[in-house]
Design an enzyme around this catalytic site. Structure first.
Site, PDB file in Angstrom:
ATOM      1  N   ILE A  79       0.653  -1.215  -0.104  1.00  0.00           N
ATOM      2  CA  ILE A  79       0.039  -0.041   0.087  1.00  0.00           C
ATOM      3  C   ILE A  79       0.981   1.273  -0.076  1.00  0.00           C
ATOM      4  CG2 ILE A  79      -0.458  -0.231   2.495  1.00  0.00           C
ATOM      5  CD1 ILE A  79      -3.028   1.132   2.159  1.00  0.00           C
ATOM      6  N   GLU A 113       3.019  -7.394   6.597  1.00  0.00           N
ATOM      7  CA  GLU A 113       4.199  -7.415   7.212  1.00  0.00           C
ATOM      8  C   GLU A 113       4.685  -6.110   6.838  1.00  0.00           C
ATOM      9  OE1 GLU A 113       4.690 -10.305   4.579  1.00  0.00           O
ATOM     10  OE2 GLU A 113       4.317 -11.730   6.114  1.00  0.00           O
ATOM     11  N   TYR A 125      -1.587   1.449  10.219  1.00  0.00           N
ATOM     12  CA  TYR A 125      -1.995   0.056  10.717  1.00  0.00           C
ATOM     13  C   TYR A 125      -2.579   0.013  12.058  1.00  0.00           C
ATOM     14  CZ  TYR A 125       0.609  -1.085   6.667  1.00  0.00           C
ATOM     15  OH  TYR A 125       1.248  -0.952   5.255  1.00  0.00           O
TER      16      TYR A 125
HETATM   17  C1  LIG Z   1       2.232   4.377   5.094  1.00  0.00           C
HETATM   18  C2  LIG Z   1       1.385   5.336   4.068  1.00  0.00           C
HETATM   19  C3  LIG Z   1       0.841   4.371   2.836  1.00  0.00           C
HETATM   20  C4  LIG Z   1       0.290   6.129   4.967  1.00  0.00           C
HETATM   21  O1  LIG Z   1      -0.368   6.880   4.291  1.00  0.00           O
HETATM   22  P1  LIG Z   1      -1.210   8.282   4.094  1.00  0.00           P
HETATM   23  O2  LIG Z   1      -1.936   8.584   2.989  1.00  0.00           O
HETATM   24  O3  LIG Z   1       0.015   9.253   4.786  1.00  0.00           O
HETATM   25  O4  LIG Z   1      -2.180   7.913   5.481  1.00  0.00           O
HETATM   26  P2  LIG Z   1      -3.052   8.739   6.163  1.00  0.00           P
HETATM   27  O5  LIG Z   1      -3.013  10.410   5.698  1.00  0.00           O
HETATM   28  O6  LIG Z   1      -4.367   7.909   6.102  1.00  0.00           O
HETATM   29  O7  LIG Z   1      -2.411   8.923   7.878  1.00  0.00           O
HETATM   30  C5  LIG Z   1      -2.730   7.386   8.663  1.00  0.00           C
HETATM   31  C6  LIG Z   1      -2.111   7.822   9.940  1.00  0.00           C
HETATM   32  O8  LIG Z   1      -0.700   7.833   9.773  1.00  0.00           O
HETATM   33  C7  LIG Z   1      -0.223   9.072  10.242  1.00  0.00           C
HETATM   34  N1  LIG Z   1       1.133   9.410   9.103  1.00  0.00           N
HETATM   35  C8  LIG Z   1       0.835   9.159   7.944  1.00  0.00           C
HETATM   36  N2  LIG Z   1       1.959   9.685   7.223  1.00  0.00           N
HETATM   37  C9  LIG Z   1       2.824   9.921   8.474  1.00  0.00           C
HETATM   38  C10 LIG Z   1       4.289  10.448   8.291  1.00  0.00           C
HETATM   39  N3  LIG Z   1       4.944  10.753   7.468  1.00  0.00           N
HETATM   40  N4  LIG Z   1       4.844  10.369   9.734  1.00  0.00           N
HETATM   41  C11 LIG Z   1       4.043  10.242  10.773  1.00  0.00           C
HETATM   42  N5  LIG Z   1       2.684   9.675  10.975  1.00  0.00           N
HETATM   43  C12 LIG Z   1       2.080   9.572   9.541  1.00  0.00           C
HETATM   44  C13 LIG Z   1      -1.056  10.075   9.891  1.00  0.00           C
HETATM   45  O9  LIG Z   1      -0.983  11.055  10.953  1.00  0.00           O
HETATM   46  C14 LIG Z   1      -2.254   9.284  10.351  1.00  0.00           C
HETATM   47  O10 LIG Z   1      -2.600   9.119  11.872  1.00  0.00           O
HETATM   48  P3  LIG Z   1      -3.976   9.814  12.322  1.00  0.00           P
HETATM   49  O11 LIG Z   1      -5.230   9.050  11.678  1.00  0.00           O
HETATM   50  O12 LIG Z   1      -3.863   9.309  13.735  1.00  0.00           O
HETATM   51  O13 LIG Z   1      -3.867  11.243  12.467  1.00  0.00           O
HETATM   52  C15 LIG Z   1       2.214   6.454   3.463  1.00  0.00           C
HETATM   53  O14 LIG Z   1       3.015   6.933   4.635  1.00  0.00           O
HETATM   54  C16 LIG Z   1       3.289   5.856   2.336  1.00  0.00           C
HETATM   55  O15 LIG Z   1       3.009   5.575   1.305  1.00  0.00           O
HETATM   56  N6  LIG Z   1       4.372   5.363   2.992  1.00  0.00           N
HETATM   57  C17 LIG Z   1       5.547   4.789   1.888  1.00  0.00           C
HETATM   58  C18 LIG Z   1       5.192   3.372   1.624  1.00  0.00           C
HETATM   59  C19 LIG Z   1       5.057   2.437   2.548  1.00  0.00           C
HETATM   60  O16 LIG Z   1       5.839   2.328   3.444  1.00  0.00           O
HETATM   61  N7  LIG Z   1       3.806   1.508   2.596  1.00  0.00           N
HETATM   62  C20 LIG Z   1       3.727   0.802   3.482  1.00  0.00           C
HETATM   63  C21 LIG Z   1       4.553  -0.536   3.328  1.00  0.00           C
HETATM   64  S1  LIG Z   1       4.324  -1.771   4.770  1.00  0.00           S
END
Ligand SMILES: CC(C)(COP(=O)(O)OP(=O)(O)OC[C@H]1O[C@@H](n2cnc3c(N)ncnc32)[C@H](O)[C@@H]1OP(=O)(O)O)[C@@H](O)C(=O)NCCC(=O)NCCS
Length: 187
Positions: A79, A113, A125
């Site tokens: 994701i 994972e 998560y």
């Molecule tokens: C993990 C990921 C998919 C989250 O996507 P996102 O669109 O930022 O998620 P959301 O905006 O719905 O945030 C969900 C929660 O995570 C937190 N969050 C999102 N990005 C963050 C960051 N960079 N640092 C800290 N917290 C973060 C948000 O604060 C939120 O928490 P809350 O609902 O309590 O406020 C994104 O950071 C990403 O693409 N990361 C790189 C790829 C990756 O690592 N994928 C997962 C592999 S297992």
């Protein structure tokens, strides 16, 4: 009324170039376009979704992810959210839709994972009901990092829909503000 500038849609082969441009920016050990092609054409247990932009000034794909139907378990193999649009609720929105998809396929729990160092993903998560249930030591080949195994123990349609309903106002607020304050980024 403000409409969210994206829709949930099935991932297609035509999406792969836009996905690869996100993949390169957000993952240290990325999937290749060949892996995505195989997942879309030759894995009968996989189901991929994208958040597709409805606005020409935004990137065509804002987030993407998948579910593998593994008997009663919905496994989330990947994701990701476009790096310029993280923290705006897209990851949560997509994850909840992947869980709904898993539930509709007959799965009763979800697993995944995640790298031990990937705190933003772990936060996402945990926020949506996953707990650490185990560790795969030195799971990642690129740096020998451990993987945390995380599980959401139940997939109940009404509960997931309630979580989506709770997220929706926050999502609208984030996006309304984001589109007003910052000019959209062109791919
Ligand atoms: C993990 C990921 C998919 C989250 O996507 P996102 O669109 O930022 O998620 P959301 O905006 O719905 O945030 C969900 C929660 O995570 C937190 N969050 C999102 N990005 C963050 C960051 N960079 N640092 C800290 N917290 C973060 C948000 O604060 C939120 O928490 P809350 O609902 O309590 O406020 C994104 O950071 C990403 O693409 N990361 C790189 C790829 C990756 O690592 N994928 C997962 C592999 S297992």
């Amino acid at each position: 009324m403000f409409h969210l500038p994206f829709v949930l849609d099935e991932m297609t082969l035509e999406d792969i170039p836009a996905i690869m441009s996100i993949e390169r920016r957000v993952f240290t050990s990325m999937w290749t376009s060949g892996i995505y092609r195989r997942e879309l054409t030759a894995n009968p247990w996989s189901h991929y979704r994208v958040l597709r932009s409805r606005q020409a000034t935004l990137p065509p794909i804002l987030a993407y992810g998948g579910v593998w139907q593994m008997d009663k378990s919905a496994h989330i193999p990947t994701i990701a959210t476009h790096p310029e649009y993280q923290g705006k609720g897209l990851g949560g929105f997509l994850l909840l839709h992947l869980l709904l998809l898993g539930e509709s396929l007959g799965c009763t729990e979800a697993t995944l994972e995640v790298r031990a160092s990937n705190l933003p993903a772990q936060k996402l998560y945990r926020r949506y009901g996953f707990e650490v249930v185990g560790i795969r030591y030195r799971y990642y080949n690129d740096n020998g990092e451990d993987a945390l195994i995380m599980t959401r123990a139940t997939l109940v349609q009404e509960e997931i829909e309630a979580e989506l309903a709770q997220l929706r106002p926050k999502l609208q607020q984030h996006w309304q503000a984001a589109l007003q304050k910052h000019p959209p980024i062109m791919e």
